[in-house]
Design an enzyme around this catalytic site. Structure first.
Site, PDB file in Angstrom:
ATOM      1  CG  ASP A   1      -2.004  -1.011   1.152  1.00 36.60           C
ATOM      2  OD1 ASP A   1      -2.386  -1.349   0.032  1.00 36.60           O
ATOM      3  OD2 ASP A   1      -2.475  -1.472   2.210  1.00 36.60           O
TER       4      ASP A   1
ATOM      5  CE  LYS B   1      -8.111  -0.473  -1.031  1.00 36.94           C
ATOM      6  NZ  LYS B   1      -7.395  -0.783   0.210  1.00 36.94           N
TER       7      LYS B   1
ATOM      8  CG  MET C   1      -9.482   5.817   7.531  1.00 35.68           C
ATOM      9  SD  MET C   1     -10.137   4.356   6.716  1.00 35.68           S
ATOM     10  CE  MET C   1     -10.561   3.332   8.096  1.00 35.68           C
TER      11      MET C   1
HETATM   12  C1  LIG Z   1      -7.286   2.261   6.123  1.00 39.56           C
HETATM   13  S1  LIG Z   1      -6.893   2.612   7.800  1.00 39.56           S
HETATM   14  C2  LIG Z   1      -5.777   1.282   8.061  1.00 39.56           C
HETATM   15  C3  LIG Z   1      -5.439   1.071   9.517  1.00 39.56           C
HETATM   16  C4  LIG Z   1      -4.352   0.034   9.713  1.00 39.56           C
HETATM   17  N1  LIG Z   1      -4.767  -1.267   9.241  1.00 39.56           N
HETATM   18  C5  LIG Z   1      -3.903  -0.052  11.163  1.00 39.56           C
HETATM   19  O1  LIG Z   1      -4.120  -1.101  11.818  1.00 39.56           O
HETATM   20  O2  LIG Z   1      -3.301   0.900  11.640  1.00 39.56           O
HETATM   21  C6  LIG Z   1      -5.833   4.007   7.603  1.00 39.56           C
HETATM   22  C7  LIG Z   1      -5.996   4.994   8.727  1.00 39.56           C
HETATM   23  O3  LIG Z   1      -5.220   4.617   9.862  1.00 39.56           O
HETATM   24  C8  LIG Z   1      -4.720   5.762  10.511  1.00 39.56           C
HETATM   25  N2  LIG Z   1      -3.251   5.754  10.400  1.00 39.56           N
HETATM   26  C9  LIG Z   1      -2.485   4.827   9.840  1.00 39.56           C
HETATM   27  N3  LIG Z   1      -1.173   5.122   9.987  1.00 39.56           N
HETATM   28  C10 LIG Z   1      -1.124   6.292  10.667  1.00 39.56           C
HETATM   29  C11 LIG Z   1      -0.062   7.107  11.126  1.00 39.56           C
HETATM   30  N4  LIG Z   1       1.204   6.776  10.942  1.00 39.56           N
HETATM   31  N5  LIG Z   1      -0.383   8.243  11.797  1.00 39.56           N
HETATM   32  C12 LIG Z   1      -1.673   8.590  12.019  1.00 39.56           C
HETATM   33  N6  LIG Z   1      -2.718   7.832  11.618  1.00 39.56           N
HETATM   34  C13 LIG Z   1      -2.452   6.698  10.940  1.00 39.56           C
HETATM   35  C14 LIG Z   1      -5.313   6.968   9.788  1.00 39.56           C
HETATM   36  O4  LIG Z   1      -6.532   7.295  10.424  1.00 39.56           O
HETATM   37  C15 LIG Z   1      -5.523   6.403   8.404  1.00 39.56           C
HETATM   38  O5  LIG Z   1      -6.490   7.144   7.700  1.00 39.56           O
END
Ligand SMILES: C[S@@+](CC[C@H](N)C(=O)[O-])C[C@H]1O[C@@H](n2cnc3c(N)ncnc32)[C@H](O)[C@@H]1O
Length: 249
Positions: free
Chosen positions: A33, A55, A168
């Site tokens: 991703d 995506k 998100m």
């Molecule tokens: C599609 S979700 C996937 C979550 C992922 N599977 C997890 O367990 O962290 C993506 C969201 O996770 C959060 N996110 C992921 N990495 C982040 C980071 N390094 N800092 C802040 N938010 C993060 C944000 O809200 C982002 O929009």
């Protein structure tokens, strides 16, 4: 042949698990991703083919294409690593990919990752639970498909107590805040908005529920809503009231 559904953690490559590192080192094909740190790709062998499926638009169509790609590569010899941000099964659509592989009788192994819902608040000095302050935390997505009948009952969530961690949630933050306020959370409920948590350019914005709608935010952001969001245990300065209560308790 095996497909590994691997959690990459929240960003900092040092937060990869040992298992994830081993899977990457054995990868013949890496399907990844957008969020993953480029340094993670360097852990794969030089012959490894890298495919970026980050995506961008037309999400559902693209998810189908990713599923098909996994099936096509999963039928070949060699190790296929499907690398996903955080944990594969936390809002990562990993379950759909696993189901597709199962349908096609392609063996797969899930390697859990450190989810941003835990790691990002921690990296910002925000403990999602804290004795005497938050006995629970709820993780919820702020993103919903139009017409989704499982849409979050934010008013009910406001009554649960504990911390609320929203992934998100940037686009819908005004609606989320309004509905939590309608559900009974006080206007001055602390909110921490952490962008690119655990990355070198991590930023943390502290705000309140009644001003969240006007707080400028750019994804990817993890929101923490609740008393714990006023804490900053990463800082050497113990300044706010909650922290004073903590030390006194
Ligand atoms: C599609 S979700 C996937 C979550 C992922 N599977 C997890 O367990 O962290 C993506 C969201 O996770 C959060 N996110 C992921 N990495 C982040 C980071 N390094 N800092 C802040 N938010 C993060 C944000 O809200 C982002 O929009």
């Amino acid at each position: 042949m095996t497909v590994y559904l691997v959690g990459a953690g929240p960003g900092d490559p040092e937060l990869l698990t040992v298992k994830a590192t081993k899977a990457l080192a054995s990868a013949d094909v890496l399907i990844h991703d957008r969020l993953a740190d480029p340094r993670i790709y360097d852990l794969t062998p030089s012959h490894c083919v890298r495919i970026d499926v980050g995506k961008r638009a037309g999400e559902s169509l693209q998810q189908e294409a990713i599923n098909d790609l996994l099936v096509i590569h999963g039928r070949t010899d060699g190790n296929i690593v499907r690398l996903k941000g955080g944990d594969p099964y936390v809002f990562g659509r990993g379950a759909e990919e696993a189901q597709k592989l199962r349908e096609h009788r392609i063996p797969f192994v899930v390697i859990p990752g450190i989810s941003s819902c835990l790691a990002v608040p921690a990296a910002a000095g925000v403990p999602v639970t804290c004795r005497g302050i938050a006995a629970s935390f709820t993780v919820v997505t702020g993103h919903r498909r139009v017409g989704d009948e499982q849409a979050t009952n934010w008013e009910a969530l406001a009554q649960v107590g504990g911390s609320i961690v929203v992934l998100m949630g940037v686009e819908e933050r005004a609606t989320i805040a309004r509905r939590l306020l309608q559900g009974g959370l006080p206007p001055d409920t602390p909110v921490a908005a952490i962008r690119r948590g655990t990355h070198a350019d991590q930023t943390v914005i502290r705000t309140r529920l009644d001003t969240l709608h006007a707080t400028p935010l750019v994804a990817p952001v993890t929101l923490v809503i609740g008393t714990v969001a006023a804490l900053d245990l990463s800082s050497e300065h113990w300044t706010n009231e909650v922290e004073l209560q903590l030390t006194a308790g």
